[in-house]
Design a protein around this motif. Structure first.
Motif, PDB file in Angstrom:
ATOM      1  N   THR A  11      -3.532   0.651  -2.782  1.00 41.12           N
ATOM      2  CA  THR A  11      -3.040  -0.611  -3.337  1.00 41.12           C
ATOM      3  C   THR A  11      -2.103  -0.437  -4.533  1.00 41.12           C
ATOM      4  O   THR A  11      -2.430   0.262  -5.492  1.00 41.12           O
ATOM      5  N   ALA A  12      -0.928  -1.086  -4.450  1.00 37.94           N
ATOM      6  CA  ALA A  12      -0.051  -1.195  -5.620  1.00 37.94           C
ATOM      7  C   ALA A  12       0.319  -2.667  -5.735  1.00 37.94           C
ATOM      8  O   ALA A  12       0.524  -3.340  -4.710  1.00 37.94           O
ATOM      9  N   TYR A  19      -5.879   4.440  -7.862  1.00 40.47           N
ATOM     10  CA  TYR A  19      -5.536   5.858  -8.124  1.00 40.47           C
ATOM     11  C   TYR A  19      -6.753   6.722  -7.789  1.00 40.47           C
ATOM     12  O   TYR A  19      -7.459   7.190  -8.666  1.00 40.47           O
ATOM     13  N   TYR A  51      -0.569   6.646  -8.067  1.00 34.01           N
ATOM     14  CA  TYR A  51      -1.082   5.569  -7.215  1.00 34.01           C
ATOM     15  C   TYR A  51      -1.380   6.019  -5.796  1.00 34.01           C
ATOM     16  O   TYR A  51      -0.684   6.851  -5.222  1.00 34.01           O
ATOM     17  N   GLY A  99      -2.598  -0.762  -9.821  1.00 37.26           N
ATOM     18  CA  GLY A  99      -2.849  -0.190  -8.516  1.00 37.26           C
ATOM     19  C   GLY A  99      -4.033   0.754  -8.529  1.00 37.26           C
ATOM     20  O   GLY A  99      -4.666   0.981  -9.572  1.00 37.26           O
ATOM     21  N   ARG A 124       6.223   1.440  -7.641  1.00 34.88           N
ATOM     22  CA  ARG A 124       5.830   1.576  -9.041  1.00 34.88           C
ATOM     23  C   ARG A 124       6.116   2.977  -9.595  1.00 34.88           C
ATOM     24  O   ARG A 124       6.263   3.934  -8.869  1.00 34.88           O
ATOM     25  N   SER A 183       0.866  -1.181   0.000  1.00 36.08           N
ATOM     26  CA  SER A 183       0.000   0.000   0.000  1.00 36.08           C
ATOM     27  C   SER A 183       0.895   1.222   0.000  1.00 36.08           C
ATOM     28  O   SER A 183       1.839   1.296   0.786  1.00 36.08           O
ATOM     29  N   VAL A 184       0.632   2.136  -0.921  1.00 35.99           N
ATOM     30  CA  VAL A 184       1.456   3.351  -0.983  1.00 35.99           C
ATOM     31  C   VAL A 184       0.756   4.525  -0.288  1.00 35.99           C
ATOM     32  O   VAL A 184       1.158   5.672  -0.438  1.00 35.99           O
ATOM     33  N   GLU A 236       2.187  -5.973  -8.345  1.00 38.49           N
ATOM     34  CA  GLU A 236       2.944  -6.388  -9.515  1.00 38.49           C
ATOM     35  C   GLU A 236       2.923  -7.907  -9.562  1.00 38.49           C
ATOM     36  O   GLU A 236       2.917  -8.561  -8.518  1.00 38.49           O
TER      37      GLU A 236
END
Ligand code: HAM
Length: 427
Positions: A273-274, A294, A270, A292, A265, A173-174, A276
């Motif tokens: 949630t991010a 936005y 974002y 992710g 990322r 999570s960012v 890959e």
């Protein structure tokens, strides 16, 4: 040769070359079909947008300080003086189209998918090209973690259907604009004494875009930041709750994942949630998909506050992963059902009409068109893998008939009335 394809761009061919079988158009269609089928099952509808957009759309949404905007865009001026850029990703164009065409009025949630060529001026290597294709989705209108889980589940289902087994889902999570600034300060405090151990790129990021330091692939940067404070430990209550619920949902859906606290990322848009997905068999360019949430991007693009989430999956990397794993997807049979062989000019004219009738009846067929020998035409029919050779000779034509030769089975050649031919071959 006088001309070549642009550097680090690929031709996708109707034949599978032994050294690059993944550049076979039939395989691309097979992968695209799997993606379209999965999207339909999940209730996503297709959107197609122009290959270029105004440059400002990308600089504002992706962020000035990102590698993509600062180094990788194919930007130019049109003859009319407008600044445009070949899309370096699929999300911002979809949001622009969503807003411009009022798709929000169709319902509270808009679920879209796309198959789009994407352009980035990158240093090419296997799996990294200046033109690549992404199959992607964007969901607009919900901040629920249930949607995050569905989007991830769609991607996972796509890989499952392709048969790419050695995948790993990494999530993080960012945070959001309310918790990220405090984390940013923590990270700066941690990194400041370590600056001389880090690469020049990371020293620049320290000043311009500190979170991106975590994303560096350089060993020295990774070592220096190994014990950096983690974003997931600095989330506000809302972001922490969202992330915990998403993790629970993924467990309930039996989707294995690992937490990657350094996953940030390469886009500024974002929030929360991010994720890959990497394919372990792929080597350096192992990210076969990423995406992710936005939640501020629609507003940034001039629309009303609208949360969103999506992903992009690299078609080339999926095809390379399939080839590396020795997986052959079922591809279209491109061989004609019938090959029409005609010798003299009158027969060739009759053949042209027959080809039209067969094609209208849905029978794929082909012919040689030139005045080549019967033997040469039969050889061509075999090379194309035709099932039947339809031979128009002077004698047969005078009886309103043709000869039919089974090129796959061994049945003897027989004569058939032309009047019955279309019906017979369309069965
Ligand atoms: P991205 O991670 O930059 O995300 O790209 C998505 C995928 O495209 C990558 O995981 C990779 O498989 C493939 N890809 C990226 N660059 C290249 C390249 N140069 N050559 C070959 N394949 C490449 C995005 O673009 C976001 N717009 C995804 C997204 C959608 N996030 C939310 N919605």
């Amino acid at each position: 040769m006088k001309y070549n394809a642009p550097k680090y761009m690929n031709d996708v061919l109707p034949v599978a070359r032994p050294d690059k079988a993944w550049l076979h158009s039939a395989r691309w269609r097979a992968v695209e079909r799997v993606f379209q089928d999965v999207c339909r099952l999940y209730g996503y509808r297709e959107i197609r947008t122009p290959v270029m957009e105004s440059t400002e759309l990308f600089t504002r949404s992706i962020g000035e300080g990102t590698d993509i905007v600062s180094k990788e865009m194919f930007s130019f001026e049109t003859r009319g003086g407008a600044g445009v850029t070949l899309r370096p990703e699929g999300t911002a164009p979809v949001i622009r189209a969503y807003l411009e065409n009022g798709l929000a009025s169709e319902g509270s949630l808009t679920k879209l998918y796309y198959i789009a060529r994407v352009y980035r001026y990158e240093r090419g290597q296997k799996g990294r090209y200046r033109e690549h294709q992404q199959t992607g989705v964007e969901v607009l209108g919900s901040a629920e973690p249930l949607v995050d889980a569905e989007v991830i589940s769609l991607a996972v289902e796509f890989y499952r259907r392709l048969g790419i087994a050695d995948t790993e889902l990494r999530i993080n999570s960012v945070g959001c604009p309310s918790c990220r600034p405090a984390y940013r300060e923590q990270l700066l405090d941690f990194a400041r004494p370590l600056l001389d151990q880090m690469s020049a790129d990371n020293r620049t990021r320290f000043a311009t875009n500190p979170l991106r330091m975590l994303d560096s692939k350089e060993t020295q940067d990774r070592q220096a930041l190994e014990h950096a404070p983690r974003l997931v430990d600095a989330l506000c209550e809302g972001c922490a709750g969202h992330f915990a619920t998403l993790c629970d949902l993924l467990r309930a859906l039996e989707i294995p994942f690992s937490l990657d606290p350094h996953l940030v990322r390469g886009f500024d848009y974002y929030t929360r949630t991010a994720f890959e997905i990497v394919s372990r068999g792929l080597g350096a360019m192992n990210a076969i998909g990423g995406g992710g949430r936005y939640d501020g991007l629609v507003e940034e693009c001039g629309g009303p506050a609208t949360p969103g989430i999506g992903f992009g999956i690299g078609t080339e990397r999926c095809l390379i992963a399939l080839e590396a794993a020795g997986i052959e997807l079922p591809v279209d049979d491109e061989a004609p059902v019938a090959f029409v062989v005609a010798i003299g000019p009158a027969e060739r004219a009759r053949a042209a009409r027959l080809l039209l009738d067969l094609r209208r009846a849905g029978v794929a067929c082909d012919a040689d068109y030139g005045a080549r020998s019967m033997k040469a035409q039969m050889r061509q029919a075999s090379r194309l893998g035709a099932r039947w050779a339809v031979i128009l000779g002077e004698d047969e034509l005078s009886r309103g008939a043709c000869s039919l030769k089974d090129l796959q089975g061994g049945a003897p050649q027989c004569e058939t009335a032309l009047a019955n031919l279309v019906e017979r071959l369309s069965q």
